[in-house]
Design a protein around this motif. Structure first.
Motif, mmCIF file in Angstrom:
data_model
loop_
_atom_site.group_PDB
_atom_site.id
_atom_site.type_symbol
_atom_site.label_atom_id
_atom_site.label_comp_id
_atom_site.label_asym_id
_atom_site.label_seq_id
_atom_site.Cartn_x
_atom_site.Cartn_y
_atom_site.Cartn_z
ATOM 1 N N LEU A 72 0.845 -1.208 0.073
ATOM 2 C CA LEU A 72 0.095 -0.023 -0.175
ATOM 3 C C LEU A 72 0.770 1.280 0.124
ATOM 4 O O LEU A 72 0.427 2.301 -0.666
ATOM 5 N N VAL A 73 2.030 1.185 0.697
ATOM 6 C CA VAL A 73 2.846 2.456 0.782
ATOM 7 C C VAL A 73 4.165 2.674 0.173
ATOM 8 O O VAL A 73 4.682 3.518 -0.075
ATOM 9 N N GLY A 74 4.591 1.605 -0.322
ATOM 10 C CA GLY A 74 5.896 1.162 -0.823
ATOM 11 C C GLY A 74 7.036 1.412 -0.150
ATOM 12 O O GLY A 74 6.837 1.992 1.125
ATOM 13 N N GLY A 75 8.359 1.551 -0.546
ATOM 14 C CA GLY A 75 9.376 1.491 0.229
ATOM 15 C C GLY A 75 9.897 2.960 0.507
ATOM 16 O O GLY A 75 10.789 3.391 1.478
ATOM 17 N N HIS A 76 9.345 3.986 -0.096
ATOM 18 C CA HIS A 76 9.746 5.386 0.381
ATOM 19 C C HIS A 76 9.104 5.787 1.615
ATOM 20 O O HIS A 76 9.673 6.548 2.454
ATOM 21 N N VAL A 77 7.896 5.198 1.981
ATOM 22 C CA VAL A 77 7.294 5.364 3.404
ATOM 23 C C VAL A 77 8.007 4.198 4.319
ATOM 24 O O VAL A 77 8.519 4.474 5.231
ATOM 25 N N PHE A 78 7.833 3.138 3.689
ATOM 26 C CA PHE A 78 8.205 1.820 4.522
ATOM 27 C C PHE A 78 9.729 1.490 4.180
ATOM 28 O O PHE A 78 10.151 0.343 3.552
ATOM 29 N N GLY A 79 10.742 2.328 4.955
ATOM 30 C CA GLY A 79 12.124 1.869 4.959
ATOM 31 C C GLY A 79 12.690 3.098 4.644
ATOM 32 O O GLY A 79 12.410 4.436 4.477
ATOM 33 N N LYS A 80 14.218 3.093 4.719
ATOM 34 C CA LYS A 80 14.827 3.981 4.417
ATOM 35 C C LYS A 80 16.017 3.469 3.044
ATOM 36 O O LYS A 80 15.354 3.579 2.273
ATOM 37 N N VAL A 81 17.278 3.328 3.376
ATOM 38 C CA VAL A 81 17.793 2.686 2.029
ATOM 39 C C VAL A 81 17.411 1.295 1.816
ATOM 40 O O VAL A 81 17.078 0.838 0.583
ATOM 41 N N TYR A 82 17.490 0.431 2.961
ATOM 42 C CA TYR A 82 16.847 -0.875 3.053
ATOM 43 C C TYR A 82 15.318 -0.712 3.474
ATOM 44 O O TYR A 82 14.820 0.008 4.120
ATOM 45 N N THR A 83 14.693 -1.439 2.341
ATOM 46 C CA THR A 83 13.078 -1.245 2.721
ATOM 47 C C THR A 83 12.282 -2.436 3.151
ATOM 48 O O THR A 83 12.710 -3.399 3.461
ATOM 49 N N GLY A 84 11.169 -2.287 3.836
ATOM 50 C CA GLY A 84 10.302 -3.217 4.074
ATOM 51 C C GLY A 84 10.637 -3.756 5.377
ATOM 52 O O GLY A 84 11.125 -3.109 6.133
ATOM 53 N N GLY A 85 10.007 -4.971 5.860
ATOM 54 C CA GLY A 85 10.346 -5.667 7.152
ATOM 55 C C GLY A 85 11.751 -5.715 7.418
ATOM 56 O O GLY A 85 12.141 -5.310 8.367
ATOM 57 N N ILE A 86 12.791 -6.386 6.399
ATOM 58 C CA ILE A 86 13.759 -6.713 6.694
ATOM 59 C C ILE A 86 14.590 -5.203 6.744
ATOM 60 O O ILE A 86 15.580 -5.004 7.571
ATOM 61 N N GLY A 87 14.142 -4.317 6.015
ATOM 62 C CA GLY A 87 14.712 -3.047 5.817
ATOM 63 C C GLY A 87 14.416 -2.231 7.158
ATOM 64 O O GLY A 87 15.399 -1.201 7.418
ATOM 65 N N THR A 88 13.438 -2.593 7.795
ATOM 66 C CA THR A 88 13.203 -1.889 9.084
ATOM 67 C C THR A 88 14.239 -2.188 10.096
ATOM 68 O O THR A 88 14.963 -1.120 10.741
#
Lengths: 710, 183
Positions: A321-337
């Protein structure tokens, strides 16, 4: 949460290109991944990967030394450092010394992590990304929104505009032509480059080899045409033996892009000749940047088992729904967090970790077997320790732990007398109250909670006893579910008692990172539920069942109350979810299904904890089919409904569209009945259907089964 | 196993042909080069990396038949060529993959730069899978092991699969029967 972050969520949700692209991809990915893994024992494969990577993480220092020796024996220069700044300086100094002006890069998250490009560009170098997606975002001045598909958030029209404004006017939004244009523009840059920079997917200590996986072929050019090749490799890429590349190369393409193998895999074990016959200069930088520290953290070591396939992004109901520019920094999503918390700073993960709804999808597909939701909770816990819990949250816990007071407040709120609405207190209560959430009707709070109603039920005298653990929703909102449980168990010759001392299961505290509170909840419940001699402890709420079976012990252990562990284990051993217990009683012949029930078509919604922690998903389906009902599966039956306990209150903007998608999938089946084993899902889905004016009935398996028993 | 290789390679958009022996395989290449319009005009050349299947006599004969075919691979020729030809050392049946010890840069130039890559591989060199390959090959004996599975591809714009980004847009594999393989 900062207003800025909230706004970024709203902006993403309002971007139909983004939600459309990611939503479609998640559907295609699910099917593609399943096909790619046909004939492969995924559990065995990921066990192997987890073993290989975990063992490597236990020996980073030795492996790095072994890698260095093996690579240097062949003429490779290896530079090892823990400091990202030292990596940047090393590459820049090398480039300056060799008179490098033009650099071509193939995709490397490690270089993104340390912002290498900027450092080199500031020194006057021309740095060209060559992976198509990376090139597009480099031109657009953005960061990757996905670890494997960096530009997935952009439409072909947007890409065309970027090309027209930044490269050459006159391009049309025709994908094959855009790709051809990119090939034409980048080819001369490969040929003219003085240095190639790449990452690596695997580094083999035994042989000093790096393995690079690509589809476009750019890594082959980056490692072939320029006279200098520099590979920036995170320590977590190290594995011990060459043969260990097999499980990783088996899983990575399947999990990342649903391919059996990428178009290109290059295994580079030393310098090779340049096109003019001179030997290539090959530099490998082994970068730590807190990876060793992570390896020594008993909880987070497993995050080093990541092979960067991004499947945790692809299956996440929130990411799509929100993509990696919201859900993450350089690394994104769950593992990115998780990686953000380590490679940047814990507090930088504060907002993004709150996006996780704890559905567990990512844990199921992770080829590194990383319990990502659990690690995100651990981040939450550490953040709570570091920053303290908000005052309002502390006040809430004191209310939910006092069951009578909690019920009184709920009841008052539900009938419109809201004396506690001041200061947004009600809004923060962790469950089912928010009349501000759009798209869902809320259940009435029962005038008499189940804990009192059960006293009115005339139960037969039975040889066996079960203690019923109600949980807040059945106790206060859905006492009829509790009555159904009693009815079914009575027919099997089991008397049901309701230990009064039971309190909140601790999930609200757990999911807020307040482990001390959760542990106290566990302790109180253990005492209450073990006080009477019962054969079974039964719950009809999966979140509660998981708390009783798994979390109580985990929380007590986490806060050092180990003397209570034996009691926690005793409780866990006799705890059953309703459907599993009913299934056993049916098998034993203690329950009999009525003959000649009018068959009803039904669909089944898998509750997250019920399927992914209790693994009981097939049980209710089978019971209902045996009873004569006809199952019609919906699309994405095991995708979260958006409830997520208090998530629906904390993140109503995200919860609502997740629910809408679930409702559409349910409605598409055309069935009159939806069954689930979770009162929370019942509330979310039932309320959503009601708001849409749907005639589909939502019931707990216990309710339907109570009608089917002789 | 050969059938499995053909199925897998075809599934990833490679074109797979089979020749009963080395001579027929070379004839097949020749026909492809002619059909593709290989010539000594700019951007029409073909460049062939030295390989075991082609001896000096074959080279002379082939060059006599196709203008614009060169066995002297250079960066410039490869960058300008329409077709690159090379021999691969192994094939992996379960993924449709070709593998080559590609330390010599010529082998990589002809398989990365031209838009069409023709790959010759002995039928006897088809292995079942990656583990079988790993047992045979030591990376310490080859500094650059190159795996090729189908043509170059991307899905970076709107996830639409597009063939031919930086590497060849077409891959023609010729399986050659009746050729000995070095152990």
């Amino acid at each position: 949460m900062k207003a800025e972050f909230k706004q970024s969520i709203l902006d993403a949700l309002a971007n139909p290109n983004l939600t459309g692209a990611l939503g479609n991809f998640s559907v295609a990915y699910r099917a593609g991944r399943a096909k790619a893994y046909e004939g492969i024992d995924f559990e065995a494969l990921r066990d192997e990967i987890a073993t290989v990577k975990s063992s490597a993480a236990s020996h980073f220092d030795e492996l790095a030394e072994q890698f260095t020796r093996a690579a240097e024996a062949r003429g490779t220069k290896v530079f090892r450092t823990s400091d990202p700044a030292a990596v940047r300086d090393y590459v820049l100094a090398l480039a300056k010394e060799r008179g490098v002006k033009r650099i071509v890069k193939s995709k490397s998250m490690a270089t993104e992590e340390i912002h290498l490009n900027k450092h080199l560009q500031d020194a006057g170098m021309e740095v060209q990304e060559t992976d198509l997606g990376e090139w597009i975002i480099q031109l657009a001045g953005q960061t990757p929104s996905h670890m494997v598909m960096p530009a997935i958030h952009m439409t072909k029209e947007e890409v065309t505009t970027v090309f027209n404004t930044k490269v050459e006017d006159g391009q049309k939004p025709d994908i094959p032509k855009l790709v051809k244009f990119a090939r034409g523009k980048l080819r001369p840059m490969f040929l003219a480059a003085d240095m190639g920079i790449s990452g690596a997917n695997i580094a083999v200590a035994e042989t000093g080899s790096i393995v690079i996986v690509t589809n476009e072929g750019n890594a082959r050019l980056v490692s072939t045409l320029p006279k200098i090749h520099v590979a920036i490799v995170g320590l977590e890429k190290l594995i011990e033996e060459f043969k260990d590349i097999v499980p990783i190369l088996t899983a990575l393409p399947r999990s990342a892009t649903a391919q059996l193998l990428t178009s290109y895999v290059s295994i580079i074990s030393g310098p090779v000749p340049n096109t003019d016959g001179s030997p290539k200069e090959l530099h490998i930088v082994l970068m730590d940047n807190r990876r060793n520290e992570m390896a020594h953290d008993p909880r987070f070591k497993q995050a080093l088992q990541c092979i960067r396939c991004a499947s945790c992004l692809n299956v996440c109901p929130v990411f799509r729904l929100v993509g990696g520019h919201v859900f993450g920094k350089v690394y994104t999503g769950g593992i990115g967090t998780i990686l953000t918390a380590w490679f940047n700073a814990l507090k930088e993960s504060d907002e993004i970790q709150s996006l996780c709804i704890q559905c567990g999808n990512c844990k199921d597909v992770c080829p590194g077997k990383i319990d990502i939701p659990d690690l995100i909770l651990e981040l939450r816990r550490r953040l709570a320790v570091e920053q303290g819990l908000p005052v309002i949250q502390k006040a809430i816990f004191s209310v939910v732990n006092n069951r009578r007071l909690f019920h009184t407040m709920m009841r008052a709120a539900s009938i419109g007398q809201i004396p506690f609405a001041k200061d947004g207190f009600i809004r923060h209560l962790p469950m089912f109250l928010s009349n501000m959430t759009e798209g869902r009707s809320l259940p009435a709070i029962a005038a008499v909670p189940f804990r009192d109603r059960i006293k009115e039920i005339k139960q037969p005298k039975c040889a066996e006893k079960a203690a019923f653990y109600g949980g807040c929703l059945i106790d206060f909102a859905y006492p009829e579910m509790g009555e159904a449980v009693v009815k079914v168990l009575n027919k099997a010759g089991i008397e049901v008692i309701f230990p009064e001392g039971q309190t909140c299961c601790g999930a609200p505290a757990r999911y807020s990172g307040a482990y001390e509170v959760a542990a106290q909840n566990g302790s109180d419940n253990i005492k209450a539920l073990l006080a009477e001699d019962v054969k079974y402890v039964v719950s009809a709420c999966p979140t509660c069942t998981v708390a009783l079976k798994h979390d109580f012990a985990a929380h007590l252990e986490a806060v050092g109350r180990t003397d209570e562990l034996p009691a926690a284990k005793e409780l866990a051993a006799k705890t059953w979810d309703f459907s599993t217990l009913a299934s056993m009683l049916l098998e034993q012949g203690r329950l009999k299904l009525k003959k000649g029930i009018e068959p009803t078509q039904f669909s089944y919604h898998d509750s997250c904890h019920f399927k992914r922690t209790l693994h009981a998903d097939q049980t209710p389906r089978n019971i209902m089919k045996q009873a004569g009902h006809e199952l019609v599966e919906m699309d994405e039956c095991d995708m979260c409904c958006g409830m997520g306990g208090s998530y629906t209150i904390k993140m109503p903007e995200i919860s609502a569209p997740i629910l809408q998608r679930k409702l559409q999938n349910i409605e598409k089946t055309g069935v009159p009945l939806l069954l689930t084993d979770c009162p929370g899902c019942t509330m979310q889905i039932g309320g959503g259907l009601d708001k849409r004016g749907s005639k589909i009935k939502v019931e707990h398996t216990a309710q339907r089964l109570a009608e089917c028993i002789e | 196993m050969i059938d499995s290789f053909i199925t897998r390679a075809t599934a990833v958009s490679a074109q797979v042909e089979r020749a009963a022996n080395r001579e027929l395989a070379l004839e097949m290449v020749l026909r492809i080069l002619q059909n593709e319009g290989v010539d000594d005009k700019p951007h029409c050349g073909a460049t062939w990396a030295a390989c075991e299947m082609v001896g000096p006599a074959d080279q002379a004969k082939l060059q006599g038949s196709v203008r614009g075919l060169s066995f002297n691979v250079t960066r410039e020729l490869a960058a300008d060529a329409k077709v690159g030809i090379s021999q691969m050392d192994y094939a992996l049946a379960n993924t449709g993959t070709l593998v080559q010890a590609a330390d010599e840069v010529d082998k990589r130039l002809v398989s990365t730069l031209p838009p069409l890559h023709i790959a010759l591989v002995s039928t006897a060199a088809v292995l079942p899978d990656l583990p079988a390959f790993i047992q045979r090959v030591d990376p310490r004996k080859s500094a650059y092991l190159a795996f090729i599975t189908g043509p170059s591809r991307t899905a970076d714009i709107e996830r639409v699969l597009t063939i031919g980004v930086h590497g060849p847009a077409r891959l023609i594999i010729i399986l050659v029967d009746d050729v000995e393989v070095a152990a």
